[in-house]
Design an enzyme around this catalytic site. Structure first.
Site, PDB file in Angstrom:
ATOM      1  N   ASP A 270     -18.510   7.188  20.236  1.00 57.03           N
ATOM      2  CA  ASP A 270     -17.416   6.839  19.343  1.00 57.03           C
ATOM      3  C   ASP A 270     -16.305   7.883  19.417  1.00 57.03           C
ATOM      4  O   ASP A 270     -16.381   8.920  18.762  1.00 57.03           O
ATOM      5  CB  ASP A 270     -17.945   6.715  17.903  1.00 57.03           C
ATOM      6  N   LYS A 277     -10.411  10.375  17.160  1.00 57.81           N
ATOM      7  CA  LYS A 277     -10.952  11.445  16.325  1.00 57.81           C
ATOM      8  C   LYS A 277     -10.431  12.799  16.805  1.00 57.81           C
ATOM      9  O   LYS A 277     -10.073  12.941  17.971  1.00 57.81           O
ATOM     10  CB  LYS A 277     -12.484  11.463  16.448  1.00 57.81           C
ATOM     11  N   ASP A 347     -11.211   3.434  14.344  1.00 57.90           N
ATOM     12  CA  ASP A 347     -12.383   4.295  14.193  1.00 57.90           C
ATOM     13  C   ASP A 347     -13.398   3.697  13.212  1.00 57.90           C
ATOM     14  O   ASP A 347     -14.521   4.174  13.108  1.00 57.90           O
ATOM     15  CB  ASP A 347     -11.947   5.689  13.726  1.00 57.90           C
ATOM     16  N   ARG A 351     -18.559  -1.315  11.749  1.00 57.16           N
ATOM     17  CA  ARG A 351     -18.595  -2.536  10.936  1.00 57.16           C
ATOM     18  C   ARG A 351     -18.127  -3.750  11.732  1.00 57.16           C
ATOM     19  O   ARG A 351     -18.531  -4.866  11.441  1.00 57.16           O
ATOM     20  CB  ARG A 351     -17.778  -2.314   9.653  1.00 57.16           C
TER      21      ARG A 351
HETATM   22  N1  BES Z   1     -19.423   6.806  13.540  1.00 58.39           N
HETATM   23  C1  BES Z   1     -18.480   7.092  12.520  1.00 58.39           C
HETATM   24  C2  BES Z   1     -19.124   7.638  11.260  1.00 58.39           C
HETATM   25  C3  BES Z   1     -19.707   9.012  11.376  1.00 58.39           C
HETATM   26  C4  BES Z   1     -18.913  10.113  11.186  1.00 58.39           C
HETATM   27  C5  BES Z   1     -21.045   9.181  11.613  1.00 58.39           C
HETATM   28  C6  BES Z   1     -19.460  11.377  11.271  1.00 58.39           C
HETATM   29  C7  BES Z   1     -21.588  10.428  11.686  1.00 58.39           C
HETATM   30  C8  BES Z   1     -20.801  11.527  11.508  1.00 58.39           C
HETATM   31  C9  BES Z   1     -17.731   5.825  12.153  1.00 58.39           C
HETATM   32  O1  BES Z   1     -17.507   4.947  13.190  1.00 58.39           O
HETATM   33  C10 BES Z   1     -16.413   6.247  11.626  1.00 58.39           C
HETATM   34  O2  BES Z   1     -15.651   6.789  12.371  1.00 58.39           O
HETATM   35  N2  BES Z   1     -16.177   6.003  10.352  1.00 58.39           N
HETATM   36  C11 BES Z   1     -14.957   6.338   9.733  1.00 58.39           C
HETATM   37  C12 BES Z   1     -14.552   5.172   8.896  1.00 58.39           C
HETATM   38  C13 BES Z   1     -13.145   5.272   8.355  1.00 58.39           C
HETATM   39  C14 BES Z   1     -12.140   5.241   9.458  1.00 58.39           C
HETATM   40  C15 BES Z   1     -12.934   4.124   7.387  1.00 58.39           C
HETATM   41  C16 BES Z   1     -15.189   7.570   8.871  1.00 58.39           C
HETATM   42  O3  BES Z   1     -16.246   7.705   8.264  1.00 58.39           O
HETATM   43  O4  BES Z   1     -14.304   8.419   8.848  1.00 58.39           O
HETATM   44 ZN    ZN Z   2     -18.843   4.999  14.739  1.00 57.06          ZN
HETATM   45 MN    MN Z   3     -15.771   5.442  14.270  1.00 55.41          MN
END
Ligand code: BES
Ligand code: ZN
Ligand code: MN
Length: 502
Positions: A270, A277, A347, A351
């Protein structure tokens, strides 16, 4: 792979590298252990060097067939449980590995703990030993073909759990199946993005299906297009790696009724996509497939233990990368159930791929759906690295998972999916948007988004494992070292086991 087995008879009678003796605070070493060490065990206690405190150890030498005895502290008996035993076993295995032993015997505590039978304790010891003995690296050593290098041999520890009776032996066998599934999930989870691709993950599932005894079907991009998996395809668009959708089925003879469907996020890397990120620790995002890996591991454990109920595993798998063809903020995707999604942040991709998998579950007429996903950083803010968050449409299901968590050591805590939070994912232009309300309730927003894709009337729970799927620090916590923890395998197994027995 570590071998763990149950053994009856004299714990000091076989030739082992060491025997670990688990003792509560103030508990005296068994007489035969004391004799085998020429009285050293008692002296260690009398001198106050070993008091049975949690994490405390004494390494003693004897003259018998098993030359080393480890006294390992469990801490106070009051409030002790399965997790207390797991931690102590972790310490014993850690010491055995430091000593480079090839085999270790473990003598479970004589009176294990409240609510924990001797047979249970034998199982708990076996499971923790197999988990603690697991290690992962891609280091090499000299000695390969034609003077080249070869993968470095990891530590291999044979573990014997000393326990009498059929119940204990069955518990140890079952624990070995669960540990094997968990370690498989860890192995796959630890693979870096270039090796653990969606294709590799699907192949690993197929291989494990043949070994453990479950069916595996792999959907390719053409199948996804035909079905209308706009979420999964939308995320995959930015990547050169083709996506996969893994459909696993375990149907033991005689098991009737609708299956429980497990869904796991198999995001093999990711980067965040166009909403990229920050580079800091981005390498950890190879772990974003851990939910999917846990579902593959859970199918393996269930099949190996031959649980008498039907289980289906679904793992949508892709990378999330930026690129000329990548989905952009503002794009609108159509998921398998026909709902349109405004992608405000690329990001929030987990979902999007889960949306299709949840909708796909409808054709399986499930009794219940449980999904596992490293979905939000927000769940780490809420619960840290101690518990996963659980939420869903069915209180009984969430409570069953909470209970299974307490028993298995993979603990979860409920978060609410009140109607009011539903507004957070309402879109002005589509049926739903993939971003919530700023910093408010990020994990619940994720849960609410998923809810839109759950088949009508099916009890569903979502387990957000972002905080617990891996340990970034060495030595990590307790009996699980650094890297992927396999979180979800033991939880799902215990949940399904209890359900099969009910
Ligand atoms: N895979 C990430 C969540 C994540 C972050 C898991 C850090 C483990 C450690 C997910 O895809 C993500 O990026 N989520 C975002 C969502 C937001 C953009 C609504 C997040 O949590 O920042
Ligand atoms: Zn993710
Ligand atoms: Mn993500």
């Amino acid at each position: 792979m570590t071998k763990v087995e149950a053994k009856g008879g004299d714990p000091l009678g076989s030739r082992l590298g060491a025997l670990a003796v688990l003792l509560y605070e103030g508990e005296r070493p068994p007489a035969r252990v004391n004799e085998a060490t020429g009285g050293a065990a008692q002296r260690a206690v009398r001198l106050g060097d070993f008091r049975g405190k949690a994490g405390q150890q004494a390494l003693l030498y004897g003259s018998g067939r098993t030359p080393r005895v480890m006294l390992v502290g469990l801490g106070p008996r009051k409030g002790a449980g399965a997790e207390t035993v797991r931690r102590a076993v972790g310490e014993a295995v850690r010491l055995a590995r430091r000593l480079e032993l090839k085999s270790l015997g473990v003598l479970p505590p004589e009176k294990p703990a409240r609510g924990l039978s001797a047979a249970d304790a034998a199982g708990v010891v076996a499971e923790a030993a197999a988990l603690a003995a697991y290690g992962w690296s891609l280091k090499t050593e000299e000695g390969g073909k034609k003077g080249g290098r070869r993968p470095a041999k990891g530590p291999e520890l044979k573990v014997q759990v000393f326990a009498e009776g059929a119940a204990a032996k069955a518990a140890v066998r079952r624990a070995a199946a669960v540990a094997e599934g968990t370690n498989l999930a860890r192995e796959l989870g630890n693979l870096p993005g270039n090796l653990g691709t969606p294709t590799a993950l699907a192949q690993a599932a197929q291989k494990e299906g043949r070994r453990a005894g479950f069916k595996v079907k792999v959907l390719l991009p053409a199948d996804m297009k035909r079905l209308g998996m706009g979420g999964l395809l939308g995320v995959a668009k930015g990547s050169a790696e083709p996506p996969r959708f893994v459909h696993m089925e375990y149907s033991p003879r005689g098991a009737k009724g609708p299956p429980v469907v497990l869904v796991g996020k198999g995001l093999t890397f990711d980067s965040g996509g166009i909403s990229i990120k920050p580079s800091d620790k981005m390498w950890d995002m190879k772990f974003d497939k851990c939910g999917g890996c846990a579902v593959i591991g859970a199918l393996s454990a269930v099949a190996r233990a031959k649980l008498p109920l039907r289980v289906v595993g679904l793992v949508p798998s892709t990378e999330n990368m930026p690129g000329g063809r990548a989905t952009k903020p503002g794009d609108v995707l159509t998921a398998l159930n026909g709902k349109t999604i405004e992608v405000q942040n690329t990001d929030a991709e987990g979902r999007l791929i889960l949306a299709d998998a949840l909708a796909y579950a409808e054709r399986l007429k499930p009794a219940a759906i449980v999904d596992f996903a490293t979905l939000t950083g927000a769940v780490m803010v809420a619960l840290g690295d101690q518990r996963a968050g659980v939420m869903g449409t069915d209180e009984g299901l969430c409570e069953a998972l909470r209970k299974a968590g307490e028993a298995s050591g993979e603990r979860v805590w409920p978060l609410p999916l009140d109607e009011g939070y539903g507004d957070y994912v309402k879109s002005a232009v589509a049926d739903v948007k993939n971003l919530g309300k700023g910093r408010l309730a990020g994990s619940i927003s994720g849960g609410w988004f998923l809810r839109h894709f759950v088949p009508e009337g099916v009890p569903w729970a979502h387990v957000d494992i972002a905080g617990v799927a891996w340990n970034s620090s060495d030595p990590g916590k307790g009996y699980l070292g650094q890297g992927a923890t396999g979180f979800g395998v033991r939880l799902a197994f215990e949940f399904l086991r209890a359900r099969a027995e009910a």
